[in-house]
Design a protein around this motif. Structure first.
Motif, short mmCIF file in Angstrom:
data_model
loop_
_atom_site.label_atom_id
_atom_site.label_comp_id
_atom_site.label_asym_id
_atom_site.label_seq_id
_atom_site.Cartn_x
_atom_site.Cartn_y
_atom_site.Cartn_z
N GLY A 111 39.31 32.81 49.86
CA GLY A 111 39.15 34.17 49.43
C GLY A 111 39.14 35.31 51.55
N GLY A 112 39.46 36.27 51.40
CA GLY A 112 39.75 36.73 52.49
C GLY A 112 40.92 37.17 52.91
N ALA A 113 41.60 37.82 53.47
CA ALA A 113 43.45 38.12 53.66
C ALA A 113 43.76 37.19 54.02
CB ALA A 113 43.45 39.00 55.32
N PRO A 114 45.64 36.63 53.78
CA PRO A 114 46.46 35.72 53.56
C PRO A 114 46.25 35.24 54.78
CG PRO A 114 46.91 37.28 52.38
CD PRO A 114 46.31 38.06 52.70
N GLY A 115 46.29 34.00 54.97
CA GLY A 115 45.86 33.04 56.48
C GLY A 115 44.34 33.24 56.84
N THR A 135 42.92 25.78 50.85
CA THR A 135 41.97 26.79 50.85
C THR A 135 42.59 28.24 50.12
OG1 THR A 135 43.95 27.43 52.97
CG2 THR A 135 41.64 26.44 53.68
N GLN A 136 42.09 28.88 49.77
CA GLN A 136 43.25 30.12 48.96
C GLN A 136 42.72 30.98 49.14
OE1 GLN A 136 45.32 29.82 46.46
NE2 GLN A 136 45.75 32.41 46.98
N HIS A 137 43.88 32.33 49.84
CA HIS A 137 43.51 33.74 50.00
C HIS A 137 42.51 34.17 48.53
CE1 HIS A 137 46.16 35.91 48.29
NE2 HIS A 137 47.56 35.19 49.20
N GLY A 138 42.26 35.46 49.00
CA GLY A 138 41.69 36.74 47.97
C GLY A 138 42.23 37.11 47.21
N TYR A 139 43.31 37.71 47.78
CA TYR A 139 44.00 38.40 46.93
C TYR A 139 45.24 38.46 45.41
CZ TYR A 139 41.26 40.83 50.15
OH TYR A 139 40.54 42.25 51.26
N LEU A 140 44.68 37.87 44.86
CA LEU A 140 45.65 36.78 43.40
C LEU A 140 45.98 37.69 43.26
CD1 LEU A 140 43.71 33.23 43.58
CD2 LEU A 140 46.14 34.45 44.61
N SER A 141 46.95 37.89 42.26
CA SER A 141 47.40 38.25 40.57
C SER A 141 46.91 37.45 40.02
CB SER A 141 49.25 38.48 40.64
OG SER A 141 49.61 37.28 40.90
N PRO A 142 46.86 38.53 38.39
CA PRO A 142 46.13 37.44 37.26
C PRO A 142 47.26 36.20 37.34
CG PRO A 142 46.50 39.82 37.27
CD PRO A 142 47.05 39.47 38.62
N GLU A 143 48.47 36.48 37.49
CA GLU A 143 49.11 34.79 37.31
C GLU A 143 49.04 33.76 38.63
OE1 GLU A 143 51.53 37.47 37.94
OE2 GLU A 143 50.08 38.37 36.23
N PHE A 148 45.22 29.07 41.19
CA PHE A 148 44.71 28.58 41.46
C PHE A 148 43.58 27.91 40.27
CE2 PHE A 148 40.85 30.49 42.80
CZ PHE A 148 40.57 29.30 43.69
N LEU A 149 43.31 28.52 39.61
CA LEU A 149 42.04 27.69 38.99
C LEU A 149 42.36 26.68 38.35
CD1 LEU A 149 40.57 31.17 36.43
CD2 LEU A 149 39.72 29.97 38.58
N GLU A 150 43.52 26.29 38.12
CA GLU A 150 43.96 24.99 37.52
C GLU A 150 43.64 23.80 38.36
OE1 GLU A 150 44.76 24.73 34.47
OE2 GLU A 150 44.60 22.48 34.39
N ILE A 160 32.27 24.46 47.31
CA ILE A 160 33.55 26.09 47.26
C ILE A 160 32.89 27.23 47.84
CG2 ILE A 160 34.15 27.11 46.07
CD1 ILE A 160 34.29 24.82 43.65
N LEU A 161 32.96 27.17 48.76
CA LEU A 161 32.54 28.98 49.32
C LEU A 161 34.19 29.96 49.27
CD1 LEU A 161 31.94 27.60 52.90
CD2 LEU A 161 30.44 27.57 51.25
N VAL A 162 32.93 30.98 48.85
CA VAL A 162 33.40 32.02 47.19
C VAL A 162 33.55 33.25 48.80
CG1 VAL A 162 34.26 33.54 45.55
CG2 VAL A 162 33.61 31.18 45.52
N GLY A 163 34.39 33.75 49.33
CA GLY A 163 34.26 35.30 50.25
C GLY A 163 35.22 36.17 49.73
N LEU A 164 34.53 36.49 48.66
CA LEU A 164 35.19 37.97 48.13
C LEU A 164 34.71 39.27 48.57
CD1 LEU A 164 36.50 36.53 44.53
CD2 LEU A 164 37.63 36.43 47.14
N GLY A 165 33.61 39.16 49.41
CA GLY A 165 32.45 40.21 49.36
C GLY A 165 31.38 40.29 47.75
N VAL A 166 30.15 41.05 48.21
CA VAL A 166 29.63 40.91 47.35
C VAL A 166 29.72 42.72 46.70
CG1 VAL A 166 27.27 41.67 46.66
CG2 VAL A 166 27.56 40.23 49.04
N PRO A 167 29.39 42.08 45.17
CA PRO A 167 29.20 41.90 43.97
C PRO A 167 30.01 41.13 43.64
CG PRO A 167 29.29 43.68 43.07
CD PRO A 167 29.76 44.04 44.71
N ARG A 168 31.84 40.92 44.04
CA ARG A 168 32.87 40.63 43.54
C ARG A 168 33.00 38.47 43.39
NH1 ARG A 168 36.43 43.11 45.93
NH2 ARG A 168 37.51 44.36 44.51
N GLN A 169 32.47 38.48 45.08
CA GLN A 169 32.12 37.12 44.09
C GLN A 169 31.12 36.40 43.72
OE1 GLN A 169 31.49 36.99 48.55
NE2 GLN A 169 29.16 37.43 48.45
N GLU A 170 29.69 37.68 43.69
CA GLU A 170 29.14 36.53 42.88
C GLU A 170 29.38 37.13 41.09
OE1 GLU A 170 27.81 39.04 45.16
OE2 GLU A 170 26.91 36.77 46.09
#
Ligand code: UDP
Length: 241
Positions: A111-115, A135-143, A148-150, A160-170
């Motif tokens: 999650g979070g902006a790149p970096g 780590t992985q930033h939270g602004y991914l294209s579908p591809e 990333f999921l793989e 696994i800590l997911v910081g995408l904001g509420v409720p996106r992360q849930e």
């Protein structure tokens, strides 16, 4: 399990009361049982009032902690004895524990902006060199999300800590948690920004006086509309019952 959580309703949502949340989660992690942790506050409770699918995810989570002051004050008003458990502090306890296990308990920051996630991970690794954080930033294209999921599936992190904001992360955790069924998944909101030094937490005296929301409003005034949820929560929970 050493302690069974008491479950109490807040606007029809469950809140789990435990003496030691980190200890409870740690046991689960070691027994490889896995859990989704929801950090409930007034804003999220009001969103769940409007969105039944969010409410259903909260009901299914193995652990719902009293993260927000509104939730804590309401439960105290109901006669429960409890301490607030901010999600960021629970995540920090879990990271300190994971650091003791080193590579046998890989951690993921998503999650979070790149970096941001990389900077947050570097700050943690400086404090605890034994922590193994990917780590992985939270602004991914579908591809790129598919790739990333793989990689998440191959890594099988323990935490696994997911910081995408509420409720996106849930929603995101509920959709993907089967990929790593033994992991502890926590929706951490803006915690990665805080660890990266991009945002700051309210000073202790504001937090201790249930005024964290005021600091947030001062720092991020554009959130005012979203924060109207707080008086709405108070009205619904305390007056309408
Ligand atoms: N975010 C993200 N991807 C998105 C939208 C948001 O990674 O598509 C991140 C954003 O960069 C920020 C976090 O989600 O780091 C949201 O933080 P906030 O403090 O708003 O969390 P909340 O108050 O919703 O818990």
């Amino acid at each position: 399990m050493s302690e069974t959580p008491g479950i109490f309703p807040v606007l029809g949502l469950p809140v789990h009361l435990l003496e030691d949340y980190a200890g409870w989660l740690w046991e689960r992690l070691q027994e490889q049982i896995g859990a989704h942790v929801v950090t409930l506050n007034a804003e999220m409770a009001m969103q769940a009032e409007r969105d039944r699918s969010l409410a259903s995810i909260i009901h299914q989570a193995e652990l719902v902690i009293p993260d927000g002051s509104g939730v804590v004050l309401y439960l105290r008003f109901q006669g429960k004895r409890l301490q607030r458990c901010p999600g960021i502090e629970l995540a920090e306890s879990m990271l300190r524990q994971a650091g003791k296990l080193g590579k046998s308990c890989p951690v993921f920051f998503f999650g979070g902006a790149p970096g941001v996630a990389e900077t947050a991970a570097a700050a943690w690794q400086e404090k605890m060199p034994s922590l193994a954080i990917a780590t992985q930033h939270g602004y991914l294209s579908p591809e790129t999300e598919l790739q990333f999921l793989e990689s998440l599936k191959n890594l099988q992190p323990g935490l696994i800590l997911v910081g995408l904001g509420v409720p996106r992360q849930e929603f995101w955790i509920a959709k993907h948690r089967a990929l790593c069924p033994q992991a502890i998944w926590i929706g951490v909101g803006g915690s990665l920004d805080i660890w990266a030094g991009v945002k700051s937490r309210a000073p202790g005296w504001l937090r201790n006086n249930h005024l964290e929301w005021l600091y947030r409003l001062y720092k991020e005034p554009w959130r005012w509309r979203r924060m109207l949820a707080l008086p709405q929560f108070a009205w619904k929970a305390f007056y309408k019952g």
